[in-house]
Design a protein around this motif. Structure first.
Motif, PDB file in Angstrom:
ATOM      1  N   VAL A  45      35.864  43.241  42.916  1.00 38.06           N
ATOM      2  CA  VAL A  45      35.742  41.813  42.614  1.00 38.06           C
ATOM      3  C   VAL A  45      36.082  41.650  41.138  1.00 38.06           C
ATOM      4  O   VAL A  45      35.580  42.392  40.296  1.00 38.06           O
ATOM      5  CB  VAL A  45      34.319  41.276  42.890  1.00 38.06           C
ATOM      6  N   VAL A  94      39.288  39.184  45.188  1.00 38.83           N
ATOM      7  CA  VAL A  94      38.357  39.791  46.140  1.00 38.83           C
ATOM      8  C   VAL A  94      39.192  40.762  46.980  1.00 38.83           C
ATOM      9  O   VAL A  94      40.142  40.347  47.646  1.00 38.83           O
ATOM     10  CB  VAL A  94      37.700  38.722  47.055  1.00 38.83           C
ATOM     11  N   LYS A 151      33.840  35.840  47.570  1.00 39.71           N
ATOM     12  CA  LYS A 151      33.016  36.856  46.917  1.00 39.71           C
ATOM     13  C   LYS A 151      31.646  36.906  47.591  1.00 39.71           C
ATOM     14  O   LYS A 151      31.125  37.996  47.851  1.00 39.71           O
ATOM     15  CB  LYS A 151      32.875  36.529  45.432  1.00 39.71           C
TER      16      LYS A 151
END
Length: 163
Positions: A45, A65, A133
Motif C-alpha cells: 500500500v 493498492v 485499501k
C-alpha cells in the motif's frame, strides 16, 4: 527482518519526478529482503497522510493498492503497475478513482509517501478491481507475518519545477 528499499530514492528523500504527476508517473522500482518463513504472498500500500496540505492534513490519500504478489518475488521493477504485474498479483483502486499506481501530485507543500509492504501467510481472495485499501486491510487481518516501510517525499515546488 523485512526491509523495503528503492533504487530510485532513499528513505525520507525526494521521489524523482519520473514517478510523479510531474513526469511519466510510473511506479518506482522496489525491492525487499528478509521475508519471514511461511510467507505465501506480499501486499503493498502506498499512501500520503498529508493530504491535501501538510500544515493541515485532512485525510490519507491512497496511491497504490497491490496484493497477492507471490512469495518468490523480491522486487518490482520500475513501471510494474498495469500490464507488468507478477503472475497472480492484483491491483486495487487508488483514491483518484482508477486502479494501479497513481504517483505523487501534491497541491501544496512537501508530502510524505509511505510505501508499506506486508508479508502474508496466505493468498488473499480476489478482491476485485475496485478493491480499496480498507478492503485489503480487512482481507489481510490475521495474516500479516511482518511489514516494512519506505517513506519518500515530493513537494508542490518540485512538481512545478519539473513541468
Amino acid at each position: 527482518m523485512l526491509t523495503l528499499t528503492s533504487s530510485a530514492f532513499s528513505a525520507n528523500a525526494s521521489i524523482p519526478a519520473k514517478h510523479t504527476c510531474a513526469g511519466a508517473d510510473v511506479s518506482p522500482p522496489l525491492a525487499w529482503t528478509g521475508a519471514p518463513a511461511g510467507t505465501r504472498t506480499f501486499a503493498l500500500v502506498v499512501d500520503d497522510p498529508d493530504a491535501p496540505d501538510p500544515a493541515a492534513p485532512r485525510r490519507v490519500w491512497v496511491h497504490w493498492v497491490l496484493y497477492n504478489v507471490p512469495a518468490d518475488v523480491a522486487s518490482l521493477p520500475e513501471g510494474t503497475s498495469g500490464g507488468r504485474l507478477p503472475t497472480g498479483a492484483r491491483e486495487g483502486r487508488h483514491d483518484g478513482g482508477g486502479t494501479g499506481w497513481s504517483g505523487p501530485c501534491p497541491p501544496i507543500g512537501r508530502h510524505r509517501y509511505f510505501h508499506r509492504l506486508y508479508a502474508l501467510d496466505a493468498e488473499l481472495p480476489d478482491l476485485g478491481r475496485g478493491a480499496t485499501k480498507a478492503d485489503l486491510e480487512r482481507a489481510m487481518s490475521g495474516h500479516v507475518l511482518a511489514s516494512a516501510e519506505l517513506v519518500g517525499t515530493f513537494s508542490a515546488d518540485e512538481r512545478g519545477a519539473a513541468r
